[in-house]
Enzyme design. Structure first.
Site, mmCIF file in Angstrom:
data_model
loop_
_atom_site.group_PDB
_atom_site.id
_atom_site.type_symbol
_atom_site.label_atom_id
_atom_site.label_comp_id
_atom_site.label_asym_id
_atom_site.label_seq_id
_atom_site.Cartn_x
_atom_site.Cartn_y
_atom_site.Cartn_z
ATOM 1 N N ARG A 1 0.850 -1.209 0.000
ATOM 2 C CA ARG A 1 0.000 0.000 0.000
ATOM 3 C C ARG A 1 0.876 1.246 0.000
ATOM 4 O O ARG A 1 0.544 2.268 -0.597
ATOM 5 C CB ARG A 1 -0.869 0.032 1.258
ATOM 6 N N LEU B 1 -6.069 5.804 2.782
ATOM 7 C CA LEU B 1 -4.736 6.244 2.382
ATOM 8 C C LEU B 1 -3.761 6.162 3.556
ATOM 9 O O LEU B 1 -4.090 6.599 4.671
ATOM 10 C CB LEU B 1 -4.809 7.672 1.844
ATOM 11 N N ASN C 1 -12.187 15.218 2.583
ATOM 12 C CA ASN C 1 -12.942 14.022 2.199
ATOM 13 C C ASN C 1 -14.435 14.304 2.316
ATOM 14 O O ASN C 1 -14.869 15.086 3.167
ATOM 15 C CB ASN C 1 -12.566 12.870 3.152
ATOM 16 N N HIS D 1 -18.117 12.428 2.979
ATOM 17 C CA HIS D 1 -18.585 11.194 3.612
ATOM 18 C C HIS D 1 -20.109 11.231 3.769
ATOM 19 O O HIS D 1 -20.651 12.234 4.244
ATOM 20 C CB HIS D 1 -17.911 11.002 4.966
ATOM 21 N N ASP E 1 -7.382 13.225 8.410
ATOM 22 C CA ASP E 1 -6.242 13.031 9.310
ATOM 23 C C ASP E 1 -5.854 11.556 9.271
ATOM 24 O O ASP E 1 -6.310 10.822 8.380
ATOM 25 C CB ASP E 1 -6.553 13.561 10.725
ATOM 26 N N ASP F 1 -12.056 8.643 8.598
ATOM 27 C CA ASP F 1 -13.224 9.543 8.730
ATOM 28 C C ASP F 1 -13.273 10.241 10.087
ATOM 29 O O ASP F 1 -14.358 10.465 10.650
ATOM 30 C CB ASP F 1 -14.540 8.770 8.480
HETATM 31 C C1 GAR Z 1 -20.394 9.833 -2.006
HETATM 32 O O1 GAR Z 1 -21.608 9.595 -1.341
HETATM 33 C C2 GAR Z 1 -19.275 9.990 -1.004
HETATM 34 O O2 GAR Z 1 -19.645 10.643 0.171
HETATM 35 C C3 GAR Z 1 -18.952 8.548 -0.716
HETATM 36 O O3 GAR Z 1 -18.974 7.947 -1.989
HETATM 37 C C4 GAR Z 1 -19.964 8.586 -2.789
HETATM 38 C C5 GAR Z 1 -19.377 8.932 -4.129
HETATM 39 O O4 GAR Z 1 -20.380 9.252 -5.047
HETATM 40 N N1 GAR Z 1 -17.699 8.429 -0.051
HETATM 41 C C6 GAR Z 1 -17.470 7.522 0.903
HETATM 42 O O5 GAR Z 1 -18.297 6.705 1.256
HETATM 43 C C7 GAR Z 1 -16.088 7.577 1.500
HETATM 44 N N2 GAR Z 1 -16.016 6.794 2.682
HETATM 45 P P1 GAR Z 1 -19.992 9.788 -6.496
HETATM 46 O O6 GAR Z 1 -18.947 8.837 -7.068
HETATM 47 O O7 GAR Z 1 -21.261 9.743 -7.273
HETATM 48 O O8 GAR Z 1 -19.449 11.181 -6.337
#
Ligand code: GAR
Length: 196
Positions: free
Chosen positions: A64, A92, A106, A108, A140, A144
């Site tokens: 990774r 990451l 990020n 979420h 960080d 999340d």
């Molecule tokens: C979004 O809902 C974002 O918050 C989530 O992935 C989706 C991406 O949608 N992210 C996570 O869950 C990160 N842990 P998109 O590809 O249509 O923008």
């Protein structure tokens, strides 16, 4: 003008909202490049808007750390002011985060600190919550856990399916991320101050 690299793994609807916002010459930010950990469907949005894209797949590396260092070099090649994880679904490593933080944010699909991790929408439904929402936060070293920059709440309709709820959340996420980027670009939101 705030310059941005966006990292995605999926459909990229939030990326598209940012590309559309940045297409307006009055918007104070521009997207330099889009990166992904796979041949994500959302990369087509970058192509449509003439923004360069790069893919760095973890499967091609022994660790990774090696993968994330190559991903980091691709990001840093563009020298962005801000990196946005918009549906980037790989955790990451510390080295990547510390090289960019606090200029690494990020998105979420929950009201953090509630329901961190990869199944936030499902987890909120399973917990029987009546509301959930969207969060934009500084990344960080945790998953999340970084300082929250903005949140928006929505009601969970009784009986709604996970996919339908996620679509509703994504609708509010798209306007939230555009708003946050605009605030950062205009100096109304200071990431260094918020990180402390
Ligand atoms: C979004 O809902 C974002 O918050 C989530 O992935 C989706 C991406 O949608 N992210 C996570 O869950 C990160 N842990 P998109 O590809 O249509 O923008």
């Amino acid at each position: 003008m705030l310059s941005i690299v966006v990292l995605i793994s999926g459909s990229g609807s939030n990326l598209r909202a940012l590309l559309e916002a940045c297409d307006n010459p009055l918007f104070p930010a521009k997207i330099l490049a889009v990166g992904s950990d796979k041949a994500a469907a959302g990369l087509s949005h970058a192509e449509e808007f003439g923004v360069p894209a790069f893919v760095v797949e973890p499967e091609l590396f022994d660790s990774r750390e090696q993968w994330s260092q190559v991903l980091l070099r691709n990001v840093q090649y563009h020298n962005p002011d801000l990196v946005i994880l918009a549906g980037f679904m790989k955790v990451l490593p510390e080295g990547f985060v510390s090289a960019l933080s606090p200029k690494l944010i990020n998105m979420h699909p929950s009201l953090l600190p509630a329901f961190p991790g990869a199944h936030a929408v499902r987890d909120a439904l399973s917990a029987g919550e009546s509301t959930t929402g969207a969060t934009v936060h500084i990344v960080d070293s945790g998953v999340d856990t970084g300082p929250v920059l903005a949140q928006r709440e929505i009601a969970i309709a009784p009986g709604i399916a996970e996919s339908g709820l996620h679509e509703q959340i994504k609708t509010i996420e798209r306007s939230l991320i555009v708003e946050v980027v605009s605030q950062i670009a205009e100096g109304k939101l200071n990431l260094s101050e918020r990180a402390n």
